[in-house]
Design a protein around this motif. Structure first.
Motif, PDB file in Angstrom:
ATOM      1  N   ARG A   6      -5.087  -0.054   9.171  1.00 31.34           N
ATOM      2  CA  ARG A   6      -3.792  -0.618   8.792  1.00 31.34           C
ATOM      3  C   ARG A   6      -3.842  -2.138   8.621  1.00 31.34           C
ATOM      4  O   ARG A   6      -3.226  -2.697   7.730  1.00 31.34           O
ATOM      5  N   ASN A  38       2.961   8.198  -2.709  1.00 34.57           N
ATOM      6  CA  ASN A  38       1.957   8.723  -3.634  1.00 34.57           C
ATOM      7  C   ASN A  38       2.401  10.048  -4.246  1.00 34.57           C
ATOM      8  O   ASN A  38       2.242  10.279  -5.447  1.00 34.57           O
ATOM      9  N   GLU A  49      -2.354  -4.301   5.286  1.00 36.84           N
ATOM     10  CA  GLU A  49      -1.105  -5.049   5.471  1.00 36.84           C
ATOM     11  C   GLU A  49      -1.320  -6.543   5.234  1.00 36.84           C
ATOM     12  O   GLU A  49      -0.483  -7.225   4.648  1.00 36.84           O
ATOM     13  N   TYR A  86      -4.645   8.814   4.912  1.00 35.28           N
ATOM     14  CA  TYR A  86      -3.840   7.657   5.336  1.00 35.28           C
ATOM     15  C   TYR A  86      -3.983   7.405   6.835  1.00 35.28           C
ATOM     16  O   TYR A  86      -4.023   6.258   7.291  1.00 35.28           O
ATOM     17  N   TYR A  99      -0.324  16.113  -0.693  1.00 37.57           N
ATOM     18  CA  TYR A  99       0.310  15.419   0.435  1.00 37.57           C
ATOM     19  C   TYR A  99      -0.457  15.665   1.730  1.00 37.57           C
ATOM     20  O   TYR A  99      -0.671  14.745   2.531  1.00 37.57           O
ATOM     21  N   ARG A 117      -2.225  12.615   3.588  1.00 45.70           N
ATOM     22  CA  ARG A 117      -1.758  12.251   4.933  1.00 45.70           C
ATOM     23  C   ARG A 117      -2.941  12.089   5.885  1.00 45.70           C
ATOM     24  O   ARG A 117      -2.966  11.169   6.713  1.00 45.70           O
ATOM     25  N   ASN A 162      -3.497   2.272  -4.254  1.00 46.23           N
ATOM     26  CA  ASN A 162      -4.311   2.946  -3.245  1.00 46.23           C
ATOM     27  C   ASN A 162      -5.659   2.261  -3.037  1.00 46.23           C
ATOM     28  O   ASN A 162      -6.590   2.868  -2.506  1.00 46.23           O
ATOM     29  N   THR A 189       2.172   4.936   0.791  1.00 51.87           N
ATOM     30  CA  THR A 189       2.114   5.965   1.825  1.00 51.87           C
ATOM     31  C   THR A 189       1.934   7.323   1.146  1.00 51.87           C
ATOM     32  O   THR A 189       2.108   7.452  -0.068  1.00 51.87           O
ATOM     33  N   GLU A 241       0.838  -1.187   0.000  1.00 57.31           N
ATOM     34  CA  GLU A 241       0.000   0.000   0.000  1.00 57.31           C
ATOM     35  C   GLU A 241       0.878   1.243   0.000  1.00 57.31           C
ATOM     36  O   GLU A 241       1.892   1.310   0.692  1.00 57.31           O
TER      37      GLU A 241
END
Length: 422
Positions: A196, A89, A200, A191, A184, A188, A120, A85, A83
């Motif tokens: 998570r 990106n 993962e 994200y 960004y 952020r 994403n 971050t 994935e």
């Protein structure tokens, strides 16, 4: 006679909101019918069918480039690992913007939108697609004539290949930096809210993979065909097709039949997105003929500074195809100086004495092509591909009011002020 064009824009903006089912099944009929209204007026009313024929030749060249890049890039499958971050990106968009100057905004968009969605996939939202359109499909390609069709038209008219990057790189760097910084910040926040564990667990076994790379050679063929002399044509004096366009179609045909089926299946490849773009833009190319002629006549245009040309050409490039808009405003600027855009010597003389005006029209046309879905060819195609993969994208008005006017325009206004206000 600008009315059919306005009606078509309103249909594209409002029909998906208020008559989605009707529009989904009949958008092609609406676009072609409105185009035929303008065609009938020019053929039977003005007896000036050549204007329509010229617009159709431009449309076919446009679709040859858009379609060939769509088909060939659809035969290249890029799988990413894990994935992304916010930092990855942001770097991806920066690289995509640079690549757009090498393979065109259309080529970069078609090649990178699917990997962008995959990396994403567990947290992708509307702004991921929108900022991809902002940066990769438009602003990034402002450095070379390969990057965006308006700059290529300037190259054909006599603007030297390296002139553009020498004069626009500070504005390009500023615009890219501001848009990437804004992305960004938004990414952020996105994200931080994403779970998570699920990402993962589902990405632990992924690996980088590249398939269909033989199509890269065909992409180079298409790019080489862009530079074929415009005098290489087949047809009659009034209607002809360039050899370059035919080479593009041939390269796309070879790609489609030689690409392994698993690659197309992995990309979820279909002709749906290019079909939608093709039908809508045939209506746009036909109905915008009187609008462009009105602009070309200079009626109502009282422009005297580069900043005015930047904003005016930009505003119209958001809703008219940005390539003819670029040429119209370049012709208007040169006409004010008593020069002819159709003469290479006059173009070179104008560059030497009025460079800021050319920079203004170049940046306005390229940057503001991201102002709406119809400002530049790749925009609608990126939207269609994203929706085909199940990603929710904003509608025409949602894009315009939620992102373009709210985020893009303030950035581009600041860039224009810094670049031209002095």
């Amino acid at each position: 006679m600008v009315l059919p064009f306005v009606v078509l824009l309103l249909c594209i903006a409002l029909m998906p909101l208020f008559a989605a089912r009707f529009w989904e099944h009949h958008y092609a009929k609406v676009a072609i019918s409105l185009g035929l209204v303008t065609t009938a007026y020019y053929v039977f009313g003005l007896h000036h069918g050549n204007a329509i024929l010229h617009s159709m030749m431009e449309y076919l060249s446009f679709m040859a480039l858009i379609g060939s890049l769509f088909v060939i890039s659809g035969g290249i499958n890029i799988r990413v690992k894990g994935e992304a971050t916010p930092a990855i990106n942001t770097l991806f968009l920066l690289v995509g913007g640079v690549v757009a100057n090498l393979v065109g905004t259309t080529g970069a968009s078609m090649l990178l939108i699917r990997p962008w969605i995959r990396m994403n996939k567990y947290r992708i939202t509307q702004f991921h697609v929108v900022f991809f359109i902002f940066i990769v499909s438009n602003v990034g390609g402002a450095l070379t004539p390969i990057g965006d069709p308006p700059l290529f038209l300037g190259f054909l008219r006599g603007v030297p290949f390296w002139w553009v990057i020498q004069h626009v790189w500070p504005a390009w760097l500023l615009a890219m930096g501001l848009l990437l910084a804004l992305f960004y910040i938004l990414d952020r926040r996105n994200y931080a809210r994403a779970p998570r564990g699920i990402a993962e667990e589902n990405t632990s076994n992924e690996t980088w993979q590249f398939r269909g790379l033989q199509n890269g050679a065909l992409l180079l063929v298409v790019l080489a065909a862009v530079f074929f002399p415009q005098t290489w044509k087949v047809g009659t004096e009034h209607f002809s097709l360039s050899i370059g366009s035919l080479v593009m179609v041939a390269a796309a045909t070879i790609s489609y039949f030689t690409t392994a089926r698993p690659v197309h299946e992995a990309n979820d490849f279909s002709f749906g997105p290019v079909k939608e773009v093709g039908f809508l833009f045939i209506g746009i190319f036909l109905t915008m003929v009187p609008a462009l002629q009105l602009l070309g006549s200079g009626q109502g245009l009282h422009l005297s500074t580069p900043l005015q040309y930047y904003f005016t050409s930009g505003s119209l490039s958001a809703f008219l195809d940005n390539a003819p808009t670029y040429l119209t405003f370049l012709a208007a600027a040169m006409g004010n100086a008593g020069l002819d855009v159709g003469t290479v010597g006059d173009v070179r003389a104008f560059l030497a004495t009025h460079a800021p005006f050319v920079v203004a029209v170049s940046l306005g046309s390229v940057f503001f092509g991201a102002g709406s879905y119809i400002g530049n060819g790749p925009n609608f195609m990126v939207k269609a591909i994203a929706e085909k993969t199940g990603v929710h994208t904003p509608g025409f008005l949602g894009y315009l009011f939620g992102y373009s006017l709210l985020m893009l325009v303030p950035v581009l206004a600041f860039v224009g002020w810094v670049t031209f206000a002095r």
